[in-house]
Design an enzyme around this catalytic site. Structure first.
Site, PDB file in Angstrom:
ATOM      1  N   ARG A  50       0.850  -1.205   0.000  1.00  0.00           N
ATOM      2  CA  ARG A  50       0.000   0.000   0.000  1.00  0.00           C
ATOM      3  C   ARG A  50       0.881   1.250   0.000  1.00  0.00           C
ATOM      4  O   ARG A  50       0.595   2.245  -0.647  1.00  0.00           O
ATOM      5  CB  ARG A  50      -0.962  -0.002   1.200  1.00  0.00           C
ATOM      6  CG  ARG A  50      -1.748   1.293   1.314  1.00  0.00           C
ATOM      7  CD  ARG A  50      -3.019   1.197   2.168  1.00  0.00           C
ATOM      8  NE  ARG A  50      -2.879   0.343   3.330  1.00  0.00           N
ATOM      9  CZ  ARG A  50      -2.207   0.669   4.442  1.00  0.00           C
ATOM     10  NH1 ARG A  50      -1.595   1.838   4.538  1.00  0.00           N
ATOM     11  NH2 ARG A  50      -2.131  -0.172   5.454  1.00  0.00           N
ATOM     12  N   TYR A 102     -17.569  14.925 -15.209  1.00  0.00           N
ATOM     13  CA  TYR A 102     -17.928  13.498 -15.248  1.00  0.00           C
ATOM     14  C   TYR A 102     -18.880  13.175 -14.082  1.00  0.00           C
ATOM     15  O   TYR A 102     -18.673  13.653 -12.946  1.00  0.00           O
ATOM     16  CB  TYR A 102     -16.645  12.661 -15.164  1.00  0.00           C
ATOM     17  CG  TYR A 102     -16.921  11.198 -14.954  1.00  0.00           C
ATOM     18  CD1 TYR A 102     -17.565  10.454 -15.935  1.00  0.00           C
ATOM     19  CD2 TYR A 102     -16.570  10.566 -13.769  1.00  0.00           C
ATOM     20  CE1 TYR A 102     -17.847   9.121 -15.732  1.00  0.00           C
ATOM     21  CE2 TYR A 102     -16.845   9.228 -13.563  1.00  0.00           C
ATOM     22  CZ  TYR A 102     -17.492   8.514 -14.546  1.00  0.00           C
ATOM     23  OH  TYR A 102     -17.777   7.196 -14.340  1.00  0.00           O
ATOM     24  N   ASP A 174      -8.738  17.312 -14.938  1.00  0.00           N
ATOM     25  CA  ASP A 174      -8.956  15.934 -15.378  1.00  0.00           C
ATOM     26  C   ASP A 174      -8.551  15.885 -16.854  1.00  0.00           C
ATOM     27  O   ASP A 174      -9.204  16.483 -17.710  1.00  0.00           O
ATOM     28  CB  ASP A 174     -10.433  15.575 -15.187  1.00  0.00           C
ATOM     29  CG  ASP A 174     -10.741  14.130 -15.574  1.00  0.00           C
ATOM     30  OD1 ASP A 174     -10.054  13.595 -16.471  1.00  0.00           O
ATOM     31  OD2 ASP A 174     -11.669  13.541 -14.995  1.00  0.00           O
ATOM     32  N   LYS A 199      -8.993   4.668 -19.584  1.00  0.00           N
ATOM     33  CA  LYS A 199      -9.345   5.096 -20.936  1.00  0.00           C
ATOM     34  C   LYS A 199      -8.117   5.019 -21.857  1.00  0.00           C
ATOM     35  O   LYS A 199      -7.517   3.980 -21.981  1.00  0.00           O
ATOM     36  CB  LYS A 199      -9.969   6.486 -20.874  1.00  0.00           C
ATOM     37  CG  LYS A 199     -11.059   6.616 -19.801  1.00  0.00           C
ATOM     38  CD  LYS A 199     -12.274   5.777 -20.129  1.00  0.00           C
ATOM     39  CE  LYS A 199     -13.248   5.494 -19.005  1.00  0.00           C
ATOM     40  NZ  LYS A 199     -13.387   6.378 -17.902  1.00  0.00           N
TER      41      LYS A 199
HETATM   42  C1  PLP Z   1     -13.386  12.258 -17.681  1.00  0.00           C
HETATM   43  C2  PLP Z   1     -13.460  11.142 -16.693  1.00  0.00           C
HETATM   44  N1  PLP Z   1     -12.912  11.297 -15.475  1.00  0.00           N
HETATM   45  C3  PLP Z   1     -12.951  10.315 -14.560  1.00  0.00           C
HETATM   46  C4  PLP Z   1     -13.579   9.116 -14.805  1.00  0.00           C
HETATM   47  C5  PLP Z   1     -13.614   8.060 -13.733  1.00  0.00           C
HETATM   48  O1  PLP Z   1     -12.694   7.066 -14.012  1.00  0.00           O
HETATM   49  P1  PLP Z   1     -12.858   5.529 -13.581  1.00  0.00           P
HETATM   50  O2  PLP Z   1     -14.061   5.003 -14.277  1.00  0.00           O
HETATM   51  O3  PLP Z   1     -11.564   4.922 -14.025  1.00  0.00           O
HETATM   52  O4  PLP Z   1     -13.023   5.526 -12.088  1.00  0.00           O
HETATM   53  C6  PLP Z   1     -14.155   8.904 -16.066  1.00  0.00           C
HETATM   54  C7  PLP Z   1     -14.824   7.622 -16.357  1.00  0.00           C
HETATM   55  O5  PLP Z   1     -15.560   7.488 -17.293  1.00  0.00           O
HETATM   56  C8  PLP Z   1     -14.098   9.945 -17.030  1.00  0.00           C
HETATM   57  O6  PLP Z   1     -14.643   9.803 -18.241  1.00  0.00           O
END
Ligand code: PLP
Length: 387
Positions: A50, A102, A174, A199
């Site tokens: 961890r 998101y 992000d 992604k």
């Molecule tokens: C722009 C964006 N940020 C964060 C996330 C969250 O990521 P995760 O699904 O890997 O937890 C997503 C997921 O679709 C996303 O599209």
């Protein structure tokens, strides 16, 4: 890493390209929770996974270099990375968040952080006056997603960073949609870059992962403490999958972006389509700002059909894109925000934000352009035939 090398080369040739003990041309997967200590007084680099793991360290160093930061952190998912970064806030602090963030980020801010006394305001970040007007004396973080999901709205990272600095706030970005191959927010002044590495970075729809990168050592220390305390770390095997995905990031994006921009042009002219949202198109309202802070329009676009019936016909007829949530993979992914990412949002609120019942998002994969175009064309002809 040699500074003069291009991003493309750096993806392959980083300090972990050859294992120093075995010569293996792949990072070892250290599937261990604990590490033997030779002596009582020793304080080894790794003691418990961890707190630190060699495979995770390789990924954390790789993403830190690629984003131009000093320290990287790998988490069990994008949401784990984002949630841990928000733990930098304390009760009584206020966070300003982009309106079309998101859904999972919306949920952690509105439903969870609020229970711990953290205040929030959602604001349209394309409107700098609105951002300015909503900064409070206790605002500690401005949180951006650009281009945003699913309407690909563009926020001016430099302008937000300047406002944040003037008001003593941190800027979190992000960078999931662009990746450091196309956009490097730390170079533009941001403090923390966050990723759903699920992604484009991992890129194969086969693992969940999150990353954070900082450009300040002190902030890095604070985030490390939270990563270790909260414990939502990425396992060694998934770290390896992300590391492998990173090696082909440049070529994958090159191909997908080329196809996405060709598809955007094609879709724009199609009579069944009311509107195309793609920041690489010159008539996109944010395209000037976007192309000043990013290399190109990216591999995700959205388009609007007449209504839900048209969406259903298209989704039933296309054969190539998988119809699913998520994005940034080798296969093209068609998503329906109204019933997927934004299902939890009240319809009125959703429509107000432009996320209509006819809106679809397409994440363009590595298929041949003509094949994708023909597939969509055939589906869209069926849509027209029923209208
Ligand atoms: C722009 C964006 N940020 C964060 C996330 C969250 O990521 P995760 O699904 O890997 O937890 C997503 C997921 O679709 C996303 O599209």
């Amino acid at each position: 890493m040699h500074d003069q090398w291009s991003f493309q080369t750096k993806l392959i040739h980083n300090k972990h390209k050859v294992d120093t003990t075995t010569g293996a041309v792949s990072v070892a997967i250290q599937q261990a929770s604990t590490f033997h200590q030779q002596t009582l007084d020793e304080s080894p680099e790794f003691d418990y996974s961890r707190s630190g793991n060699p495979t995770r360290k390789a990924l954390e160093e790789a993403i830190a270099e690629l984003e131009g930061g000093v320290r990287g952190f790998a988490f069990a998912s994008g949401m784990a990375a984002i949630s841990t970064a928000f733990l930098l806030l304390s009760s009584g602090d206020h966070v300003l968040v982009t309106e079309d963030v998101y859904g999972g980020t919306y949920r952690i801010v509105a439903d969870v952080l609020s229970r711990f006394g953290i205040e929030y305001t959602f604001v349209d970040m394309t409107d700098l006056d609105a951002v300015k007007a909503n900064i409070r004396p206790n605002t500690k973080v401005i949180y951006i997603e650009t281009p945003s999901n699913p309407l690909l709205k563009v926020t001016d990272i430099r302008a937000i960073v300047q406002l944040a600095k003037e008001n003593g706030c941190l800027t979190f970005v992000d960078n999931t949609f662009m990746t450091p191959a196309l956009q490097r927010p730390l170079d533009l002044g941001a403090d923390i870059v966050l990723h759903s590495a699920t992604k484009f970075l991992a890129g194969h729809s086969d693992c969940l992962a999150g990353l954070a990168v900082v450009k300040d050592e002190k902030l890095g220390e604070e985030l490390y403490k939270l990563q270790n305390a909260f414990g939502a770390v990425l396992g060694p095997h998934d770290c390896w999958l992300v590391l492998r995905g990173l090696k082909t990031l440049h070529v994958r994006l090159d191909q997908s972006v080329k196809t996405a921009s060709q598809l955007a042009e094609f879709l724009k002219k199609h009579p069944a389509i009311k509107k195309v949202y793609y920041p690489g198109l010159h008539d996109h309202p944010g395209s000037d700002i976007h192309l000043r802070q990013s290399v190109n329009g990216g591999a995700v676009l959205s388009f609007e059909l007449e209504d839900e019936k048209a969406v259903k016909i298209l989704a039933d007829h296309v054969q190539l894109p998988v119809f699913a949530v998520s994005l940034g993979a080798v296969e093209s992914i068609l998503s329906y925000p109204a019933k997927m990412s934004h299902a939890a949002m009240p319809k009125e609120e959703r429509i107000k934000r432009g996320i209509t019942d006819g809106l679809l998002r397409l994440s363009v994969g590595l298929e041949n352009f003509e094949d994708l175009k023909n597939d969509l064309e055939s589906g869209l002809s069926t849509v027209l035939a029923y209208q």
